[in-house]
Design a protein around this motif. Structure first.
Motif, PDB file in Angstrom:
ATOM      1  N   TYR A  91       0.822  -1.210   0.000  1.00  0.00           N
ATOM      2  CA  TYR A  91       0.000   0.000   0.000  1.00  0.00           C
ATOM      3  C   TYR A  91       0.861   1.267   0.000  1.00  0.00           C
ATOM      4  O   TYR A  91       0.551   2.250  -0.679  1.00  0.00           O
ATOM      5  CB  TYR A  91      -0.919   0.003   1.227  1.00  0.00           C
ATOM      6  CG  TYR A  91      -1.745   1.261   1.373  1.00  0.00           C
ATOM      7  CD1 TYR A  91      -2.830   1.509   0.528  1.00  0.00           C
ATOM      8  CD2 TYR A  91      -1.429   2.211   2.339  1.00  0.00           C
ATOM      9  CE1 TYR A  91      -3.575   2.677   0.650  1.00  0.00           C
ATOM     10  CE2 TYR A  91      -2.167   3.373   2.465  1.00  0.00           C
ATOM     11  CZ  TYR A  91      -3.247   3.595   1.623  1.00  0.00           C
ATOM     12  OH  TYR A  91      -3.970   4.756   1.734  1.00  0.00           O
ATOM     13  N   ILE A  92       1.982   1.241   0.746  1.00  0.00           N
ATOM     14  CA  ILE A  92       2.829   2.439   0.808  1.00  0.00           C
ATOM     15  C   ILE A  92       3.939   2.427  -0.244  1.00  0.00           C
ATOM     16  O   ILE A  92       4.789   3.314  -0.265  1.00  0.00           O
ATOM     17  CB  ILE A  92       3.441   2.633   2.220  1.00  0.00           C
ATOM     18  CG1 ILE A  92       4.350   1.455   2.586  1.00  0.00           C
ATOM     19  CG2 ILE A  92       2.369   2.851   3.254  1.00  0.00           C
ATOM     20  CD1 ILE A  92       5.097   1.665   3.886  1.00  0.00           C
ATOM     21  N   GLY A  93       3.936   1.409  -1.124  1.00  0.00           N
ATOM     22  CA  GLY A  93       4.895   1.385  -2.223  1.00  0.00           C
ATOM     23  C   GLY A  93       6.292   0.960  -1.819  1.00  0.00           C
ATOM     24  O   GLY A  93       7.288   1.446  -2.381  1.00  0.00           O
ATOM     25  N   ALA A  94       6.411   0.036  -0.850  1.00  0.00           N
ATOM     26  CA  ALA A  94       7.728  -0.419  -0.392  1.00  0.00           C
ATOM     27  C   ALA A  94       8.375  -1.343  -1.419  1.00  0.00           C
ATOM     28  O   ALA A  94       7.693  -2.028  -2.180  1.00  0.00           O
ATOM     29  CB  ALA A  94       7.590  -1.146   0.948  1.00  0.00           C
ATOM     30  N   SER A  95       9.705  -1.356  -1.425  1.00  0.00           N
ATOM     31  CA  SER A  95      10.443  -2.263  -2.318  1.00  0.00           C
ATOM     32  C   SER A  95      10.945  -3.488  -1.564  1.00  0.00           C
ATOM     33  O   SER A  95      11.198  -4.533  -2.173  1.00  0.00           O
ATOM     34  CB  SER A  95      11.625  -1.531  -2.957  1.00  0.00           C
ATOM     35  OG  SER A  95      12.514  -1.060  -1.953  1.00  0.00           O
ATOM     36  N   ASP A  96      11.107  -3.370  -0.243  1.00  0.00           N
ATOM     37  CA  ASP A  96      11.599  -4.479   0.588  1.00  0.00           C
ATOM     38  C   ASP A  96      10.903  -4.454   1.944  1.00  0.00           C
ATOM     39  O   ASP A  96      10.508  -3.393   2.425  1.00  0.00           O
ATOM     40  CB  ASP A  96      13.112  -4.363   0.835  1.00  0.00           C
ATOM     41  CG  ASP A  96      13.923  -4.337  -0.448  1.00  0.00           C
ATOM     42  OD1 ASP A  96      14.396  -5.399  -0.854  1.00  0.00           O
ATOM     43  OD2 ASP A  96      14.063  -3.249  -1.031  1.00  0.00           O
ATOM     44  N   ILE A  97      10.795  -5.650   2.543  1.00  0.00           N
ATOM     45  CA  ILE A  97      10.277  -5.773   3.909  1.00  0.00           C
ATOM     46  C   ILE A  97      11.360  -6.453   4.744  1.00  0.00           C
ATOM     47  O   ILE A  97      11.879  -7.503   4.355  1.00  0.00           O
ATOM     48  CB  ILE A  97       8.987  -6.625   3.960  1.00  0.00           C
ATOM     49  CG1 ILE A  97       7.913  -6.043   3.048  1.00  0.00           C
ATOM     50  CG2 ILE A  97       8.459  -6.727   5.387  1.00  0.00           C
ATOM     51  CD1 ILE A  97       6.705  -6.958   2.855  1.00  0.00           C
ATOM     52  N   HIS A  98      11.710  -5.857   5.870  1.00  0.00           N
ATOM     53  CA  HIS A  98      12.735  -6.413   6.764  1.00  0.00           C
ATOM     54  C   HIS A  98      12.066  -6.853   8.067  1.00  0.00           C
ATOM     55  O   HIS A  98      11.477  -6.026   8.769  1.00  0.00           O
ATOM     56  CB  HIS A  98      13.800  -5.369   7.078  1.00  0.00           C
ATOM     57  CG  HIS A  98      14.609  -4.945   5.885  1.00  0.00           C
ATOM     58  ND1 HIS A  98      15.969  -5.136   5.812  1.00  0.00           N
ATOM     59  CD2 HIS A  98      14.246  -4.358   4.718  1.00  0.00           C
ATOM     60  CE1 HIS A  98      16.403  -4.672   4.647  1.00  0.00           C
ATOM     61  NE2 HIS A  98      15.374  -4.191   3.969  1.00  0.00           N
ATOM     62  N   ILE A  99      12.145  -8.132   8.381  1.00  0.00           N
ATOM     63  CA  ILE A  99      11.613  -8.662   9.647  1.00  0.00           C
ATOM     64  C   ILE A  99      12.814  -9.088  10.481  1.00  0.00           C
ATOM     65  O   ILE A  99      13.571  -9.981  10.080  1.00  0.00           O
ATOM     66  CB  ILE A  99      10.653  -9.847   9.398  1.00  0.00           C
ATOM     67  CG1 ILE A  99       9.505  -9.417   8.474  1.00  0.00           C
ATOM     68  CG2 ILE A  99      10.100 -10.380  10.715  1.00  0.00           C
ATOM     69  CD1 ILE A  99       8.647 -10.561   7.981  1.00  0.00           C
ATOM     70  N   GLU A 100      13.011  -8.450  11.636  1.00  0.00           N
ATOM     71  CA  GLU A 100      14.244  -8.630  12.386  1.00  0.00           C
ATOM     72  C   GLU A 100      13.978  -8.933  13.857  1.00  0.00           C
ATOM     73  O   GLU A 100      13.098  -8.323  14.475  1.00  0.00           O
ATOM     74  CB  GLU A 100      15.098  -7.348  12.293  1.00  0.00           C
ATOM     75  CG  GLU A 100      15.475  -6.991  10.865  1.00  0.00           C
ATOM     76  CD  GLU A 100      15.851  -5.521  10.686  1.00  0.00           C
ATOM     77  OE1 GLU A 100      16.504  -5.216   9.690  1.00  0.00           O
ATOM     78  OE2 GLU A 100      15.471  -4.698  11.549  1.00  0.00           O
ATOM     79  N   ALA A 101      14.744  -9.866  14.376  1.00  0.00           N
ATOM     80  CA  ALA A 101      14.702 -10.159  15.810  1.00  0.00           C
ATOM     81  C   ALA A 101      15.743  -9.273  16.493  1.00  0.00           C
ATOM     82  O   ALA A 101      16.903  -9.232  16.082  1.00  0.00           O
ATOM     83  CB  ALA A 101      15.024 -11.622  16.057  1.00  0.00           C
ATOM     84  N   THR A 102      15.328  -8.524  17.511  1.00  0.00           N
ATOM     85  CA  THR A 102      16.262  -7.696  18.269  1.00  0.00           C
ATOM     86  C   THR A 102      16.330  -8.223  19.704  1.00  0.00           C
ATOM     87  O   THR A 102      15.706  -9.236  20.029  1.00  0.00           O
ATOM     88  CB  THR A 102      15.818  -6.215  18.265  1.00  0.00           C
ATOM     89  OG1 THR A 102      14.580  -6.110  18.993  1.00  0.00           O
ATOM     90  CG2 THR A 102      15.621  -5.703  16.857  1.00  0.00           C
ATOM     91  N   GLU A 103      17.049  -7.526  20.553  1.00  0.00           N
ATOM     92  CA  GLU A 103      17.228  -7.992  21.935  1.00  0.00           C
ATOM     93  C   GLU A 103      15.901  -8.039  22.691  1.00  0.00           C
ATOM     94  O   GLU A 103      15.635  -8.986  23.428  1.00  0.00           O
ATOM     95  CB  GLU A 103      18.210  -7.071  22.661  1.00  0.00           C
ATOM     96  CG  GLU A 103      18.540  -7.535  24.063  1.00  0.00           C
ATOM     97  CD  GLU A 103      19.497  -6.586  24.775  1.00  0.00           C
ATOM     98  OE1 GLU A 103      19.925  -6.934  25.885  1.00  0.00           O
ATOM     99  OE2 GLU A 103      19.801  -5.518  24.216  1.00  0.00           O
TER     100      GLU A 103
END
Length: 579
Positions: free
Chosen positions: A212-224
């Motif tokens: 919907y917002i026109g993204a080129s990549d999605i990053h799913i990240e585990a943090t502390e």
């Protein structure tokens, strides 16, 4: 603004003569801090101290600072924090504790413009946009009766942006709760007959939000402390979702199942792919996983098939660059290179060029890694290094297929480059990409890779270097005054009394002030004189001088022209290009 300048007059920080000089100049200049500083009627340090003092006195708030043009408000906010003995927090640099956030009713956060950041044994750190609002501090303190709150300040716009993003999390609390219920039951990840598990619905929301917002990549990240989802929009990452840490594993496992990856393998990187239909449009998602110290990083590249059909004239080149590049790809043989860093739109430009030159009378073969978009009228070859099909191997076979035009996704080594140049010299048009910072550097890079000068001078037709800059949002676009520090390096490219624009930030552009991207580029065409210079190993300085004599316009100047046209900002040009 007018009130502040009147106060400065009363306090003798500026004179009436200075104001009069601004008004009487031709053309008249706006009475603003930026113009007063630019005309050396007051120095920047004095303005910063004055504004910090007025915030401490309660005359203005931090929100008022963001409406002042031509001034960096960071030093002022830090000065205020120091004077009030509170912390300054850059919200883009800290990780918000989602468990702490969920303890405070969202309507209270919105009402007082505050964000809880972290809790320790002694206190709770809360960011306020107004450190002098005692009513807000009392209200938030009542929500944490067992510990005192510790006051911090940040940019008001940053607080608003983070609250808007966290509002999305508020709306999917029920879905996150369902995932936890699934996890607590045996067989939680299995789909029941006729029913989708909650984690699939969450993935669907993440994908739809990004598209919907026109993204080129999605990053799913585990943090502390948590699991964060970020989206790359117009080349810049923005955080869209923040979940508790326990949501990452089911999210990652389901993402791996969709991509036909091994869900049990968390120690090695993996690559996969899946397709989905979203809002009646077909998308491919290229998935990459990478082990990190807190779990894994999962990146999805969104491939929109409709983007492959972009016309070269719609790619965003200036008329000067377009005319030069379009003329270059019409030659019957030779090599045309498109250069730039990763994510600069090189592949899109190559597809646009192929669209422009493809003809039923010509056989066009491409070698790509991977084949991102499928195009009719072309033979597309997917590189498979694991079975011995590299760029160089594919090229050797392609030349036996009687092609007229060849597109090589990327030249990575000397062998591929040598075969490409030999193909160009034996009557084929070769289009490819190379990683260099500018067009003239591509010539020296090719020579550094060990190709003989006489081969390069005979094969090269043109080199285009490019970057992508963010376009100003048309919904919140307004004129602006640039600080002198930004103007000093671009004065040679500016007409008299230049006008620049900026995006204020609105809902349409996610309060970034930018929407969409525009190309800035430079096109070096290889003339007979330039070819002879390559053959005799001329220096980069000599080649640059010759190119300028032949009318070459560098990328920075092309970008300044785009800023003058109101398409982008000077700050964007400085961000992606250099003199």
């Amino acid at each position: 603004m007018v009130k502040l300048i009147e106060i400065m007059l009363d306090e003798n920080l500026i004179t009436k003569d200075a104001i009069s000089a601004l008004v009487k100049s031709r053309p008249p200049k706006k009475i603003s801090f930026a113009n007063l500083i630019a005309e050396k009627m007051i120095d920047l340090h004095t303005v910063e101290i004055f504004l910090a003092k007025k915030i401490r006195q309660g005359v203005i708030t931090l929100s008022h600072l963001e409406k002042i043009e031509g001034i960096d408000i960071d030093p002022i906010i830090k000065e205020v924090a120091k004077a009030l003995h509170v912390e300054y927090v850059d919200l883009d640099e800290v990780e918000i504790d989602m468990k702490l956030f969920s303890q405070v009713p969202y309507r209270q956060l919105i009402k007082y413009n505050v964000i809880p950041i972290e809790e320790n044994d002694l206190n709770v750190l809360i960011v306020f946009d107004d450190p002098l609002d005692m009513a807000a501090q009392d209200a938030i303190q009542r929500l944490f009766p067992k510990k005192p709150i510790r006051i911090a300040i940040s940019k008001p716009k940053q607080i608003q942006q983070h609250l808007q993003r966290l509002e999305i999390n508020e709306s999917i609390k029920g879905l996150v709760s369902d995932i936890r219920k699934d996890l607590s039951q045996e067989g939680n990840m299995e789909e029941e007959e006729g029913e989708s598990p909650a984690v699939l619905k969450l993935i669907d929301i993440i994908l739809k939000s990004a598209i919907y917002i026109g993204a080129s990549d999605i990053h799913i990240e585990a943090t502390e402390k948590s699991c964060i989802v970020r989206e790359r929009v117009d080349g810049m990452l923005r955080q869209s979702f923040t979940f508790d840490k326990d949501i990452f594993n089911p999210l990652a496992s389901r993402m791996k199942l969709l991509s036909n990856l091994d869900i049990a393998e968390k120690r090695k990187p993996q690559d996969g792919r899946f397709s989905a239909t979203i809002n009646k449009r077909d998308f491919d998602f290229r998935v990459s996983t990478l082990p990190t110290i807190y779990g894994e990083s999962i990146v999805l590249r969104i491939l929109d098939k409709s983007k492959a059909m972009i016309r070269l004239e719609d790619a965003g080149m200036s008329k000067f660059c377009y005319d030069r590049f379009a003329e270059s790809i019409k030659v019957p043989y030779g090599i045309v290179l498109v250069t730039g860093p990763t994510g600069s739109g090189k592949t899109t430009t190559l597809y646009g060029a192929l669209n422009a030159i493809k003809d039923v009378k010509d056989k066009i073969i491409t070698v790509e890694d991977p084949v991102e978009y499928q195009m009719s009228g072309l033979q597309q070859v997917q590189v498979r290094a694991n079975v011995g099909l590299s760029f160089a191997d594919a090229l050797k076979s392609i030349l036996r297929q009687d092609p007229d035009k060849i597109m090589i996704g990327e030249i990575r080594d000397q062998e591929t480059l040598r075969i490409a140049i030999q193909a160009a010299l034996t009557g084929h048009l070769v289009l490819s990409t190379l990683h260099t910072n500018d067009a003239i550097s591509a010539v020296t890079r090719i020579l550094d890779m060990g190709i003989e000068e006489y081969l390069v001078s005979g094969a090269l037709v043109a080199i285009q270097a490019q970057r992508l800059v963010r376009k100003i949002c048309t919904h919140c676009k307004k004129e602006t005054i640039l600080p002198e520090t930004l103007l000093k390096d671009v004065k040679q490219y500016l007409p008299e009394n230049p006008v620049f624009y900026v995006g204020e930030g609105c809902k349409e552009c996610g309060h970034s002030g930018y929407a969409g991207r525009e190309m800035i580029s430079e096109v070096l065409t290889i003339s007979e004189t330039f070819s002879r210079m390559i053959a005799r190993s001329a220096s980069k300085e000599e080649m640059t001088k010759q190119a300028m004599e032949e009318g070459f316009i560098n990328m920075f100047e092309d970008g300044v022209h785009k800023a003058l046209e109101g398409k982008t900002t000077i700050e964007e040009i400085y961000r992606v290009a250099r003199l």
